[in-house]
Design a protein around this motif. Structure first.
Motif, PDB file in Angstrom:
ATOM      1  N   VAL A 179       0.836  -1.209   0.000  1.00  0.00           N
ATOM      2  CA  VAL A 179       0.000   0.000   0.000  1.00  0.00           C
ATOM      3  C   VAL A 179       0.864   1.250   0.000  1.00  0.00           C
ATOM      4  O   VAL A 179       0.595   2.214  -0.727  1.00  0.00           O
ATOM      5  N   GLN A 180       1.911   1.257   0.803  1.00  0.00           N
ATOM      6  CA  GLN A 180       2.796   2.419   0.837  1.00  0.00           C
ATOM      7  C   GLN A 180       3.471   2.641  -0.517  1.00  0.00           C
ATOM      8  O   GLN A 180       3.620   3.791  -0.964  1.00  0.00           O
ATOM      9  N   SER A 181       3.872   1.560  -1.172  1.00  0.00           N
ATOM     10  CA  SER A 181       4.473   1.683  -2.504  1.00  0.00           C
ATOM     11  C   SER A 181       3.466   2.249  -3.501  1.00  0.00           C
ATOM     12  O   SER A 181       3.805   3.122  -4.309  1.00  0.00           O
ATOM     13  N   LEU A 198       0.922   4.138  -2.874  1.00  0.00           N
ATOM     14  CA  LEU A 198       0.728   5.559  -2.564  1.00  0.00           C
ATOM     15  C   LEU A 198       1.878   6.388  -3.115  1.00  0.00           C
ATOM     16  O   LEU A 198       1.668   7.441  -3.723  1.00  0.00           O
ATOM     17  N   ALA A 199       3.111   5.923  -2.896  1.00  0.00           N
ATOM     18  CA  ALA A 199       4.286   6.673  -3.341  1.00  0.00           C
ATOM     19  C   ALA A 199       4.335   6.790  -4.864  1.00  0.00           C
ATOM     20  O   ALA A 199       4.815   7.809  -5.389  1.00  0.00           O
ATOM     21  N   MET A 200       3.833   5.789  -5.566  1.00  0.00           N
ATOM     22  CA  MET A 200       3.851   5.797  -7.024  1.00  0.00           C
ATOM     23  C   MET A 200       2.625   6.481  -7.629  1.00  0.00           C
ATOM     24  O   MET A 200       2.507   6.574  -8.850  1.00  0.00           O
ATOM     25  N   GLY A 201       1.719   6.923  -6.768  1.00  0.00           N
ATOM     26  CA  GLY A 201       0.508   7.582  -7.252  1.00  0.00           C
ATOM     27  C   GLY A 201      -0.509   6.629  -7.844  1.00  0.00           C
ATOM     28  O   GLY A 201      -1.423   7.061  -8.575  1.00  0.00           O
ATOM     29  N   LEU A 202      -0.392   5.332  -7.526  1.00  0.00           N
ATOM     30  CA  LEU A 202      -1.339   4.353  -8.062  1.00  0.00           C
ATOM     31  C   LEU A 202      -2.655   4.389  -7.293  1.00  0.00           C
ATOM     32  O   LEU A 202      -3.696   3.963  -7.808  1.00  0.00           O
ATOM     33  N   ILE A 203      -2.606   4.838  -6.027  1.00  0.00           N
ATOM     34  CA  ILE A 203      -3.799   5.095  -5.237  1.00  0.00           C
ATOM     35  C   ILE A 203      -3.588   6.416  -4.519  1.00  0.00           C
ATOM     36  O   ILE A 203      -2.463   6.878  -4.377  1.00  0.00           O
TER      37      ILE A 203
END
Length: 290
Positions: free
Chosen positions: A278-280, A282-287
């Motif tokens: 989830v953190q990844s 968020l960081a990639m702007g996927l969610i």
């Protein structure tokens, strides 16, 4: 840092092109990509580029691979390339925790001398038998170490191990990932030299991601898209992780230890994995939110 594009320090015509590529990070190389007679020239070219506004106009992670500590180039490399906007110094062939400490101090000294307030971290190459065996100790030698990077060509070829031997690749990946986990730093995969073997590159990316690696080095721009695709969570992974995170939140509220999500027993290790996905995302702007 799903993808890291190698850029030879002796090829200034590629510097600007690399900045506009889709790579998450760039590794300007003063070591293997530069012939011995051109070491000084390449260092000067890269220094001038790093002092320009171009690198700081982009959001990419900027890495410089310097020459190894047992060469006559290391000290001058560090003194010249530790500049504002450089995030990591990639150190080839560290052989002992003492070497790592010396390198960290050299980087800090160069930062002070050059007026750099954000001291670059260290990315250590795991490319000798000794470094593979002592990876955790190397990574824990100094707080500036941010990650370990596997280099299979240097690790395998001198000892008659085929670079594409699957069992050897898997063992080396596992050893580096466990060393990185013990030291609480990230693990990064190295280069795949056969540019034309697209499926081979993809397969190696997929294996290293399954082994918990952060991303892979690209030696050609054609490899970037594959690395970016493989080293980001799929929509299914994100959806499954969000379910686990939500179930964990409910379980904590109700003081439940282990529970089932989509038929799978879930406890703390699986929650940690889901939270990382989830953190990844968020960081990639996927969610945009949990």
């Amino acid at each position: 840092m799903r993808s890291k594009l190698f850029v030879p320090g002796s090829r200034p015509e590629l510097f600007g092109k690399a900045l506009t590529s889709a790579a998450d990070s760039l590794s300007f190389d003063l070591e293997d990509a530069v012939a011995e007679p051109r070491k000084d020239e390449a260092r000067g070219l890269l220094r001038d580029f790093l002092l320009s506004d171009a690198p700081r106009a982009h959001t990419k992670t900027v890495i410089v691979r310097v020459n190894a500590m047992d060469t006559p180039h290391f000290a001058q490399d560090v003194a010249e390339v530790v500049r504002a906007g450089v995030h990591l110094i990639n150190l080839p062939k560290p052989e002992s925790p003492g070497h790592v400490v010396i390198a960290a101090h050299a980087v800090a000294d160069a930062a002070r001398a050059n007026g750099v307030t954000q001291v670059p971290g260290l990315l250590l190459n795991m490319e000798t038998p000794k470094s593979l065996r002592t990876g955790a100790a190397l990574a824990m030698a100094h707080p500036s170490v941010k990650g370990l990077q596997l280099g299979l060509g240097d690790l395998f070829e001198p000892y008659g191990i085929h670079r594409r031997e699957p069992s050897a690749i898997a063992q080396a990946l596992f050893a580096v990932r466990m060393a990185a986990a013990e030291a609480d730093v990230w693990a990064y995969d190295g280069a795949f030299a056969n540019i034309k073997d697209v499926e081979g590159f993809r397969a190696e990316c997929e294996l290293s991601r399954r082994m918990g690696f952060l991303g892979k080095t690209c030696i050609h721009p054609s490899q970037i898209a594959i690395a970016n695709e493989v080293f980001q969570p799929s929509q299914k992974e994100i959806d499954d992780a969000l379910k686990v995170v939500e179930a964990a939140r409910n379980a904590d509220q109700n003081a439940v230890g282990a529970y089932v999500v989509d038929g799978k027993m879930i406890d703390r290790p699986f929650v940690l994995r889901a939270e990382a996905i989830v953190q990844s995302a968020l960081a990639m702007g996927l969610i945009t939110s949990k």
